[in-house]
Design an enzyme around this catalytic site. Structure first.
Site, PDB file in Angstrom:
ATOM      1  N   GLU A 114       0.837   3.904   1.858  1.00 18.63           N
ATOM      2  CA  GLU A 114       1.267   4.439   3.145  1.00 18.63           C
ATOM      3  C   GLU A 114       2.529   3.603   3.495  1.00 18.63           C
ATOM      4  O   GLU A 114       3.653   4.107   4.119  1.00 18.63           O
ATOM      5  CB  GLU A 114       0.101   4.295   4.043  1.00 18.63           C
ATOM      6  CG  GLU A 114      -1.047   5.080   3.848  1.00 18.63           C
ATOM      7  CD  GLU A 114      -2.011   4.050   3.125  1.00 18.63           C
ATOM      8  OE1 GLU A 114      -1.647   3.250   2.107  1.00 18.63           O
ATOM      9  OE2 GLU A 114      -3.050   4.269   3.470  1.00 18.63           O
ATOM     10  N   HIS A 166       0.838  -1.303  -0.211  1.00 22.45           N
ATOM     11  CA  HIS A 166       0.039   0.023   0.122  1.00 22.45           C
ATOM     12  C   HIS A 166       0.587   1.345   0.076  1.00 22.45           C
ATOM     13  O   HIS A 166       2.125   1.438   0.451  1.00 22.45           O
ATOM     14  CB  HIS A 166      -0.871   0.037   1.163  1.00 22.45           C
ATOM     15  CG  HIS A 166      -1.987  -0.986   0.895  1.00 22.45           C
ATOM     16  ND1 HIS A 166      -3.137  -0.931   1.630  1.00 22.45           N
ATOM     17  CD2 HIS A 166      -2.244  -2.165   0.379  1.00 22.45           C
ATOM     18  CE1 HIS A 166      -4.049  -2.105   1.546  1.00 22.45           C
ATOM     19  NE2 HIS A 166      -3.334  -2.628   0.442  1.00 22.45           N
ATOM     20  N   CYS A 189      -5.824   1.251   5.505  1.00 26.35           N
ATOM     21  CA  CYS A 189      -6.598   0.207   6.163  1.00 26.35           C
ATOM     22  C   CYS A 189      -5.954  -0.157   7.221  1.00 26.35           C
ATOM     23  O   CYS A 189      -5.110   0.476   7.736  1.00 26.35           O
ATOM     24  CB  CYS A 189      -6.076  -0.980   4.938  1.00 26.35           C
ATOM     25  SG  CYS A 189      -4.536  -1.250   5.026  1.00 26.35           S
ATOM     26  N   CYS A 227      -2.107  -0.632   7.341  1.00 26.16           N
ATOM     27  CA  CYS A 227      -1.294   0.623   7.164  1.00 26.16           C
ATOM     28  C   CYS A 227      -1.483   1.347   8.574  1.00 26.16           C
ATOM     29  O   CYS A 227      -0.577   2.096   8.771  1.00 26.16           O
ATOM     30  CB  CYS A 227      -1.707   1.293   6.290  1.00 26.16           C
ATOM     31  SG  CYS A 227      -1.360   0.770   4.480  1.00 26.16           S
TER      32      CYS A 227
HETATM   33  N1  LIG Z   1      -5.251   3.337   2.037  1.00 25.73           N
HETATM   34  C1  LIG Z   1      -4.974   2.555   1.022  1.00 25.73           C
HETATM   35  C2  LIG Z   1      -5.917   1.723   0.419  1.00 25.73           C
HETATM   36  C3  LIG Z   1      -5.882   0.946  -0.760  1.00 25.73           C
HETATM   37  N2  LIG Z   1      -4.376   0.861  -1.123  1.00 25.73           N
HETATM   38  C4  LIG Z   1      -4.186   0.191  -2.307  1.00 25.73           C
HETATM   39  C5  LIG Z   1      -4.191  -1.217  -2.365  1.00 25.73           C
HETATM   40  C6  LIG Z   1      -4.801  -1.777  -3.637  1.00 25.73           C
HETATM   41  O1  LIG Z   1      -3.645  -1.635  -4.822  1.00 25.73           O
HETATM   42  C7  LIG Z   1      -5.578  -0.789  -3.762  1.00 25.73           C
HETATM   43  C8  LIG Z   1      -7.088  -0.967  -3.621  1.00 25.73           C
HETATM   44  O2  LIG Z   1      -7.696  -1.925  -4.424  1.00 25.73           O
HETATM   45  P1  LIG Z   1      -9.204  -1.875  -4.682  1.00 25.73           P
HETATM   46  O3  LIG Z   1      -9.629  -2.918  -3.682  1.00 25.73           O
HETATM   47  O4  LIG Z   1      -9.949  -0.432  -4.412  1.00 25.73           O
HETATM   48  O5  LIG Z   1      -9.323  -2.294  -6.093  1.00 25.73           O
HETATM   49  O6  LIG Z   1      -5.333   0.356  -3.371  1.00 25.73           O
HETATM   50  C9  LIG Z   1      -3.580   1.976  -0.813  1.00 25.73           C
HETATM   51  O7  LIG Z   1      -2.505   1.955  -1.141  1.00 25.73           O
HETATM   52  N3  LIG Z   1      -3.934   2.384   0.384  1.00 25.73           N
HETATM   53 ZN   LIG Z   2      -2.982  -0.202   3.883  1.00 21.80          ZN
END
Ligand SMILES: Nc1ccn([C@H]2C[C@H](O)[C@@H](COP(=O)(O)O)O2)c(=O)n1
Ligand SMILES: [Zn+2]
Length: 164
Positions: free
Chosen positions: A80, A78, A103, A106
């Site tokens: 973060e 992610h 999430c 993170c």
């Molecule tokens: N705070 C966050 C939330 C999600 N991500 C990333 C992880 C995945 O690459 C994407 C989420 O995928 P989705 O289920 O929306 O298709 O975003 C992050 O980096 N930071």
């Molecule tokens: Zn995360």
């Protein structure tokens, strides 16, 4: 001549850098960027979501659905986490600007790194267990979080030499 008045403020500047960092992401559905700033308003780390070094964007899956090992979820780092790992300095009392609310995984890394504030744009997963767990941990550990409502909805960047 008076000073410019339509310059971007600090929050817009740091969130702009977070969003711009997310433009590096190869994730076809969700691009997230993060920017960590210290208490002197200096940027100490940036990151975006993507696979770990050595795990090819061409070979690992970007699917959202299906058998777990055939989706991106077990593999993707992610934004973060990457910003924390990319940072050049201690993160005590820093703020993290991120496009999407963190999430629960993170959130744990943010708390343990010493970051004290989370500034986010979207909270589209609000109400999910992961999102609730993040808020429970932030509340318990005193990490503040606030949604940014920028006055400017768009910040345009031109790379045309004539515009510089
Ligand atoms: N705070 C966050 C939330 C999600 N991500 C990333 C992880 C995945 O690459 C994407 C989420 O995928 P989705 O289920 O929306 O298709 O975003 C992050 O980096 N930071
Ligand atoms: Zn995360």
């Amino acid at each position: 001549m008076g000073k410019r008045v339509d310059y971007i403020n600090w929050d817009e500047y740091f969130m702009g850098i977070a969003v711009l960092s997310g433009k590096r992401s190869k994730d076809p559905s969700t691009q997230v960027g993060a920017c960590i700033v210290n208490d002197e308003k200096k940027i100490v780390g940036v990151g975006y979501n993507g696979f770990p070094a050595g795990c090819s964007d061409e070979e690992f899956p970007w699917e959202r659905e299906g058998e777990f090992l055939k989706t991106k979820y077990p593999f993707v780092m992610h934004a973060e986490q990457n910003a924390i790992l990319n940072s050049i300095k201690r993160l005590k009392n820093c703020s993290i600007y991120v496009g999407l609310f963190p999430c629960h995984e993170c959130a744990k890394a943010i708390i343990q790194s010493g970051i004290r504030e989370v500034v986010y744009l979207s909270d589209k997963y609000s109400g999910t267990d992961s999102n609730t767990a993040s808020k429970m941990m932030f509340d318990a550990s005193g990490v503040r979080y606030r949604q940014l409502h920028p006055k400017k909805e768009k910040i345009e960047i031109s790379l045309n030499i004539e515009d510089i």
